[in-house]
Design a protein around this motif. Sequence first.
Motif, PDB file in Angstrom:
ATOM      1  N   TYR A 129      16.616  75.137  80.643  1.00 36.49           N
ATOM      2  CA  TYR A 129      15.740  75.131  79.476  1.00 36.49           C
ATOM      3  C   TYR A 129      16.004  73.874  78.639  1.00 36.49           C
ATOM      4  O   TYR A 129      16.224  73.941  77.418  1.00 36.49           O
ATOM      5  N   ALA A 130      16.020  72.732  79.308  1.00 29.37           N
ATOM      6  CA  ALA A 130      16.248  71.464  78.610  1.00 29.37           C
ATOM      7  C   ALA A 130      15.157  71.246  77.563  1.00 29.37           C
ATOM      8  O   ALA A 130      13.980  71.524  77.807  1.00 29.37           O
ATOM      9  N   ARG A 131      15.548  70.738  76.412  1.00 28.56           N
ATOM     10  CA  ARG A 131      14.608  70.612  75.288  1.00 28.56           C
ATOM     11  C   ARG A 131      13.357  69.809  75.644  1.00 28.56           C
ATOM     12  O   ARG A 131      12.237  70.240  75.314  1.00 28.56           O
ATOM     13  N   PRO A 132      13.463  68.668  76.333  1.00 32.18           N
ATOM     14  CA  PRO A 132      12.223  67.938  76.681  1.00 32.18           C
ATOM     15  C   PRO A 132      11.312  68.740  77.615  1.00 32.18           C
ATOM     16  O   PRO A 132      10.075  68.688  77.463  1.00 32.18           O
ATOM     17  N   GLU A 133      11.911  69.468  78.566  1.00 30.30           N
ATOM     18  CA  GLU A 133      11.098  70.255  79.495  1.00 30.30           C
ATOM     19  C   GLU A 133      10.434  71.424  78.776  1.00 30.30           C
ATOM     20  O   GLU A 133       9.267  71.748  79.033  1.00 30.30           O
ATOM     21  N   VAL A 134      11.159  72.053  77.871  1.00 30.08           N
ATOM     22  CA  VAL A 134      10.574  73.143  77.091  1.00 30.08           C
ATOM     23  C   VAL A 134       9.395  72.628  76.269  1.00 30.08           C
ATOM     24  O   VAL A 134       8.334  73.270  76.192  1.00 30.08           O
ATOM     25  N   ALA A 135       9.551  71.464  75.665  1.00 30.51           N
ATOM     26  CA  ALA A 135       8.461  70.889  74.863  1.00 30.51           C
ATOM     27  C   ALA A 135       7.238  70.603  75.725  1.00 30.51           C
ATOM     28  O   ALA A 135       6.093  70.873  75.324  1.00 30.51           O
ATOM     29  N   THR A 136       7.476  70.079  76.934  1.00 27.76           N
ATOM     30  CA  THR A 136       6.358  69.767  77.834  1.00 27.76           C
ATOM     31  C   THR A 136       5.636  71.038  78.250  1.00 27.76           C
ATOM     32  O   THR A 136       4.391  71.112  78.194  1.00 27.76           O
ATOM     33  N   GLU A 137       6.382  72.045  78.684  1.00 29.29           N
ATOM     34  CA  GLU A 137       5.756  73.282  79.146  1.00 29.29           C
ATOM     35  C   GLU A 137       5.103  74.040  78.002  1.00 29.29           C
ATOM     36  O   GLU A 137       4.072  74.698  78.190  1.00 29.29           O
ATOM     37  N   ARG A 138       5.679  73.954  76.815  1.00 21.86           N
ATOM     38  CA  ARG A 138       5.086  74.621  75.656  1.00 21.86           C
ATOM     39  C   ARG A 138       3.718  74.019  75.359  1.00 21.86           C
ATOM     40  O   ARG A 138       2.734  74.746  75.126  1.00 21.86           O
ATOM     41  N   ALA A 139       3.613  72.700  75.371  1.00 22.95           N
ATOM     42  CA  ALA A 139       2.329  72.049  75.102  1.00 22.95           C
ATOM     43  C   ALA A 139       1.300  72.392  76.180  1.00 22.95           C
ATOM     44  O   ALA A 139       0.128  72.639  75.871  1.00 22.95           O
ATOM     45  N   ARG A 140       1.731  72.407  77.434  1.00 24.09           N
ATOM     46  CA  ARG A 140       0.816  72.750  78.523  1.00 24.09           C
ATOM     47  C   ARG A 140       0.320  74.183  78.396  1.00 24.09           C
ATOM     48  O   ARG A 140      -0.858  74.465  78.602  1.00 24.09           O
ATOM     49  N   LEU A 141       1.237  75.104  78.071  1.00 25.12           N
ATOM     50  CA  LEU A 141       0.850  76.510  77.962  1.00 25.12           C
ATOM     51  C   LEU A 141      -0.120  76.723  76.811  1.00 25.12           C
ATOM     52  O   LEU A 141      -1.115  77.453  76.942  1.00 25.12           O
ATOM     53  N   VAL A 142       0.132  76.101  75.671  1.00 26.46           N
ATOM     54  CA  VAL A 142      -0.785  76.217  74.533  1.00 26.46           C
ATOM     55  C   VAL A 142      -2.172  75.709  74.912  1.00 26.46           C
ATOM     56  O   VAL A 142      -3.200  76.334  74.584  1.00 26.46           O
ATOM     57  N   GLU A 143      -2.220  74.587  75.631  1.00 25.63           N
ATOM     58  CA  GLU A 143      -3.516  74.040  76.054  1.00 25.63           C
ATOM     59  C   GLU A 143      -4.230  74.998  77.008  1.00 25.63           C
ATOM     60  O   GLU A 143      -5.439  75.238  76.874  1.00 25.63           O
ATOM     61  N   ARG A 144      -3.502  75.554  77.971  1.00 29.07           N
ATOM     62  CA  ARG A 144      -4.126  76.480  78.927  1.00 29.07           C
ATOM     63  C   ARG A 144      -4.611  77.746  78.244  1.00 29.07           C
ATOM     64  O   ARG A 144      -5.666  78.290  78.605  1.00 29.07           O
ATOM     65  N   GLY A 146      -5.686  77.989  75.173  1.00 31.24           N
ATOM     66  CA  GLY A 146      -6.921  77.634  74.476  1.00 31.24           C
ATOM     67  C   GLY A 146      -8.109  77.578  75.415  1.00 31.24           C
ATOM     68  O   GLY A 146      -9.206  78.048  75.080  1.00 31.24           O
ATOM     69  N   MET A 147      -7.900  77.012  76.602  1.00 29.74           N
ATOM     70  CA  MET A 147      -8.970  76.945  77.589  1.00 29.74           C
ATOM     71  C   MET A 147      -9.345  78.336  78.084  1.00 29.74           C
ATOM     72  O   MET A 147     -10.527  78.655  78.263  1.00 29.74           O
ATOM     73  N   ALA A 148      -8.346  79.193  78.293  1.00 33.63           N
ATOM     74  CA  ALA A 148      -8.621  80.547  78.786  1.00 33.63           C
ATOM     75  C   ALA A 148      -9.443  81.332  77.773  1.00 33.63           C
ATOM     76  O   ALA A 148     -10.398  82.031  78.135  1.00 33.63           O
TER      77      ALA A 148
END
Length: 441
Positions: A129-144, A146-148
């Motif tokens: 759960y490295a901080r940069p990876e968490v930030a990347t996946e968090r942004a991707r999930l929020v975007e998905r 919104g699209m859903a």
Amino acid sequence: MSAPLAAVPALTAPKAPKKLRSETVALDSGLTVVAVRKPGVPLVEARLRVPFLSAKAAHPARANLLAEALPTGAGGYDRAGLAAAVQALGGDISVSVDADRLAVSGNVLATNLRALLDLVAALLVEPAYARPEVATERARLVERLGMARARPGVVASEALARRMWGAHPYSLDLPDGDAVAAVTQAQLHATHRDLVRPAGATLVLVGDLPTARLVEQAGAALADWTGSPAARRVPALPASPGGPLLVLDRPGSVQTSVRYGAPAVPRSDPGFPALQLANLIFGGYFSSRWTENIREDKGYTYGPHSRVDHHTLGSTLALDVEVATEVTAPALLETHYELGRIATLPVTEAEVESVRQYAIGTLALSTATQAGLASTLSALAAFDLGLDWIAGQPKRLLATTVDEVSAAAARFFAPTAFTSVVVGDAATIAAPLAALGPVER
């Protein structure tokens, strides 16, 4: 002059499936290992199911982000290193989550099973759960997310879940985007520490290895995965309320999304085979009554579908269809007609025999491969069912009578049993729908 076409021969009685060697072992950690030897290809399919149901308000957001971030690093591997290690084994690992469970799925060459399980153990015991990876996946999930939620079918399904189950955890199919955006690295570690535990979890291994070796390799690889999950209090599933049709406005929409839901029974219930056959007759396959009516005859939709969804706390009979805006009311009129017809008039012997063969055949196909069998066994494990249920279901379907199917249809398909939601252009559809019955907006 051409010769007359020969009649299609009757289906033969289904052959008894070949008995597979299997072994179920409860490890000291509380993990249950289900090992099945299924020769054919030199692979092993792995399905780990970890109970993940929680009533905490923040849980859906944390659980979904955890599933996205978990494969990004563990045991000293970063994202690229972990992916390279899995690929070097000729394997695959994926993670998914729903309200009931966290699932870690994978497959690998049989000779490399232990190495793959070692990587799975790293995910379970040493997640990064490295901080940069968490930030990347968090942004991707929020975007998905919104699209859903821009899709009317998702809006309709979520509205139906809220209407059926209120504040219960099952009512939130997807987490809130703002809640996901607020999840921190520390919270992911805490959720993992509290819930990703072997007690109550089930690991299914299906492949071309002796069952004893499958169990031995699982026990050795996962020896360091210990602990019991934090105590969780989840309320029972509330009764479905029924009530007026809920119309949600989507101005200018060219189609309407329709969702119906009603209580059902689990696979373990003696009445399930009859419900399964009744559902297939109504709308569960391409030649069903509902499909023949509003697709083939009326042309209102590309394809309606009904199914029985099985959750840990209860099962649901679900009806889904998308129709053109201008035929929304006629489509619901025909839907209610078919529901009323199957609930009040006996089904026919020919219908039952047709769907009986379909149900037996699809079960055989879904469990014919290592991957299909592993996924089916993982789903069944939540209900303490396994190979015996798979082997016995064709016999139960064959023993189910026309009268039993008609009784199941009367019990489960009455129109008044359903809670219903439509999402569409309310200015166009609300008045015609109100002519059919009470409408809520």
